[in-house]
Design an enzyme around this catalytic site. Structure first.
Site, mmCIF file in Angstrom:
data_model
loop_
_atom_site.group_PDB
_atom_site.id
_atom_site.type_symbol
_atom_site.label_atom_id
_atom_site.label_comp_id
_atom_site.label_asym_id
_atom_site.label_seq_id
_atom_site.Cartn_x
_atom_site.Cartn_y
_atom_site.Cartn_z
ATOM 1 N N LYS A 29 44.611 -15.388 22.485
ATOM 2 C CA LYS A 29 43.792 -16.515 22.921
ATOM 3 C C LYS A 29 44.299 -17.853 22.378
ATOM 4 O O LYS A 29 45.208 -18.447 22.940
ATOM 5 C CB LYS A 29 42.328 -16.274 22.578
ATOM 6 C CG LYS A 29 41.720 -15.104 23.383
ATOM 7 C CD LYS A 29 40.234 -15.072 23.320
ATOM 8 C CE LYS A 29 39.649 -13.850 23.998
ATOM 9 N NZ LYS A 29 39.880 -13.784 25.449
ATOM 10 N N ASP B 101 41.128 -7.016 14.639
ATOM 11 C CA ASP B 101 41.271 -7.698 15.924
ATOM 12 C C ASP B 101 40.649 -9.085 15.789
ATOM 13 O O ASP B 101 39.437 -9.252 15.887
ATOM 14 C CB ASP B 101 40.583 -6.892 17.026
ATOM 15 C CG ASP B 101 40.694 -7.555 18.398
ATOM 16 O OD1 ASP B 101 41.054 -8.748 18.470
ATOM 17 O OD2 ASP B 101 40.407 -6.875 19.402
ATOM 18 N N PHE C 3 34.596 -4.944 21.662
ATOM 19 C CA PHE C 3 35.325 -5.436 22.840
ATOM 20 C C PHE C 3 36.748 -5.751 22.411
ATOM 21 O O PHE C 3 36.993 -6.690 21.652
ATOM 22 C CB PHE C 3 34.685 -6.681 23.458
ATOM 23 C CG PHE C 3 35.421 -7.112 24.699
ATOM 24 C CD1 PHE C 3 35.151 -6.515 25.919
ATOM 25 C CD2 PHE C 3 36.428 -8.071 24.643
ATOM 26 C CE1 PHE C 3 35.865 -6.870 27.063
ATOM 27 C CE2 PHE C 3 37.138 -8.437 25.777
ATOM 28 C CZ PHE C 3 36.849 -7.837 26.989
#
Length: 405
Positions: free
Chosen positions: A261, A232, A147
Site C-alpha cells: 500500500k 502483516d 484480512f
C-alpha cells in the site's frame, strides 16, 4: 484544483461501467477525476475530503510533490527491466527499507496479496530447510477475522464467508485461532508450525487494536516454540499508527514483515517481504519471482517513500493528530456512535444501527463532502492521509456529527 475538462457526467460514467466491469466492488457513487493532498475532485468539480486514503495506500496524500518528482525523474530514464537483469535503483531501495525496518533482506513484489503469498512460501521453505518439518506438513497459524488479501490461498484461511463462498476447494495447512488470545495461540502451535501470521492491528475487521502485551507475547511465544512471527503491516505500517510500524508500539521486531500500500506512495503498486537473512536466504534462483517486482520505477518511488519516513515527520503527525481524532470521536459516543477503536490516524467507528448502516453513513458523508468507507455492518473506517491538517480533521468530525444527528 480546477474542474477537469470532462463531457460525461458522474452518472453517465457510473452507468458506463455496469456492462463492462466485473461487479466485485460496490463503490460509493462518486467519480474522482483529480486529486491533490487530502482533497479529491469529481468530474463536475465538486471537492471531497479523503478520509480513507486508499486504505492507507495514500498515507502521504494524493500526488505528494517529492513522490511525483521521483516518479517523473525515473520515467525519463528507465521503467522496467524484469529481474532477468539488474537495475540501478533496486539496491538502494532494498538497503534503506531493510534499515528502516531493522531487518536484513528484502523480497520486492507488487501488491499486498503477493507479499502475503510470498511470505507464506518463504515460511514453508524455512520450515522444511531450517526447522526440519517433514515435507508437506508445515502449518501456519492465523487469526480469525483476518484480512490478508483475496487470492485462493489467502481466502482459504479467511473467516469471512463472503470472501470464501464459491471459491473452494481451499488450500490446507492453516490453523485459525481467535485474535488477541495468547492461550489459544499457544495451544495451536506445535512442531509442524512454520509461522504465526498476524495483523498487528486488524484493519478490515474494524481497526481492532489488541490488548497491550499481546504482540510482545506473540513474539516471545514464537521464539520459544521455534517458529516465525510474520507481521502483516500492509495497512498498519509506514506511519499510520504513529510509528513506522505498528509492532513498534510494543518494541517488537518480527522475523518477517509484509509491506505494501503506502510503500508505493499512491503512484505505483509496490510491496515487499522484509525478513531476517536466515529466513529470506532460503530462496534460490527459480523458486520465486515476479516480472514487475523490484522494477526501477517502483524502486525509485519506494526509496522516496522511505526518505519521507526517515524524517519521522509523518509518524509525529499521526501521533499528534491521533489525539484530535480520538477526542472528536469520544465526544460522539452516545450521540450516534456506540464506540470506537483508534491508534494514530486510524479508527474504526461503530455506528448505532438505529442511526444507519455503515454504508448509509458513508453516503450521507459523501453529500457533506467527506469520503469514508464502511466495513462489517454499521462500522466505518477513518484513515485520512497523514498530511491532513487539524482543521481538516475537525471539519470531517463535524460532518460526522452532523450526519449522525
Amino acid at each position: 484544483m480546477s474542474a477537469p475538462a470532462q463531457t460525461r457526467s458522474s452518472a453517465d460514467l457510473i452507468r458506463a461501467e455496469e456492462p463492462v466491469l466485473a461487479h466485485n466492488y460496490h463503490p460509493l457513487p462518486v467519480v474522482v477525476a483529480r486529486a491533490e493532498g487530502t482533497w479529491v475532485e469529481d468530474v463536475e468539480g465538486r471537492r471531497y475530503l479523503d478520509m480513507l486514503a486508499g486504505y492507507s495506500a495514500l498515507n502521504f496524500g494524493h500526488r505528494h510533490p517529492a513522490l511525483i518528482e521521483a516518479a517523473h525523474r525515473q520515467l525519463d530514464r528507465l521503467t522496467l527491466t524484469s529481474r532477468a537483469f539488474h537495475n540501478d535503483r533496486l539496491a538502494e531501495f532494498a538497503q534503506r527499507l531493510a534499515e528502516l525496518t531493522c531487518l536484513d533482506m528484502v523480497l520486492p513484489m507488487n501488491t499486498g496479496a503477493e507479499a502475503v503469498e510470498s511470505g507464506i512460501k518463504v515460511a514453508r521453505k524455512w520450515a522444511y530447510e531450517v526447522k526440519g518439518v517433514p515435507a508437506d506438513r508445515a502449518t501456519i497459524v492465523v487469526a480469525a477475522e483476518n484480512f490478508h488479501g483475496r487470492t485462493t490461498t489467502i481466502v482459504s484461511f479467511s473467516t469471512d464467508e463472503t470472501a470464501r463462498q464459491g471459491f473452494g476447494p481451499f488450500t490446507p495447512g492453516f490453523r485459525i485461532v481467535p485474535y488477541n488470545d495468547l492461550a489459544a495461540l499457544e495451544a495451536a502451535v506445535d512442531e509442524t508450525t512454520a509461522a504465526v501470521l498476524l495483523e498487528p492491528i486488524q484493519g478490515e475487521a474494524g481497526v481492532v487494536v489488541p490488548d497491550e502485551g499481546y504482540l510482545a507475547g506473540v513474539r516471545e511465544l514464537t521464539r520459544r516454540k521455534g517458529c516465525l512471527f510474520i507481521a502483516d503491516e500492509i495497512q498498519s505500517g509506514l506511519g499510520r499508527t504513529g510509528r513506522t510500524l505498528a509492532v513498534e508500539h510494543e518494541s517488537v521486531v518480527p522475523d518477517v514483515l509484509l509491506l505494501g500500500k503506502a510503500l508505493g506512495g499512491g503512484i505505483v503498486p509496490v510491496s515487499a517481504v522484509v525478513a531476517r537473512r536466515e529466513v529470506l536466504g532460503v530462496l534460490r534462483p527459480g523458486e520465486h519471482g515476479s516480472t514487475f517486482g523490484g522494477n526501477p520505477l517502483a524502486a525509485a518511488v519506494g526509496t522516496a517513500v522511505v526518505e519521507l519516513l526517515e524524517t519521522g515527520e509523518y509518524q509525529r503527525r499521526a501521533t499528534e493528530l491521533g489525539v484530535v481524532l480520538r477526542g472528536g470521536l469520544a465526544a460522539l459516543v452516545g450521540k450516534g456512535v456506540l464506540g470506537f477503536r483508534a491508534r494514530g490516524l486510524w479508527a474504526g467507528v461503530d455506528i448505532d444501527p438505529a442511526v444507519g448502516t455503515g454504508r448509509e453513513i458513508g453516503e450521507r458523508l459523501l453529500r457533506e463532502g467527506v469520503l469514508v468507507k464502511d466495513t462489517h455492518g454499521s462500522t466505518i473506517r477513518l484513515a485520512p492521509p497523514l498530511t491532513i491538517t487539524s482543521e481538516e480533521l475537525e471539519g470531517a468530525l463535524g460532518a460526522l456529527e452532523k450526519v449522525l444527528a
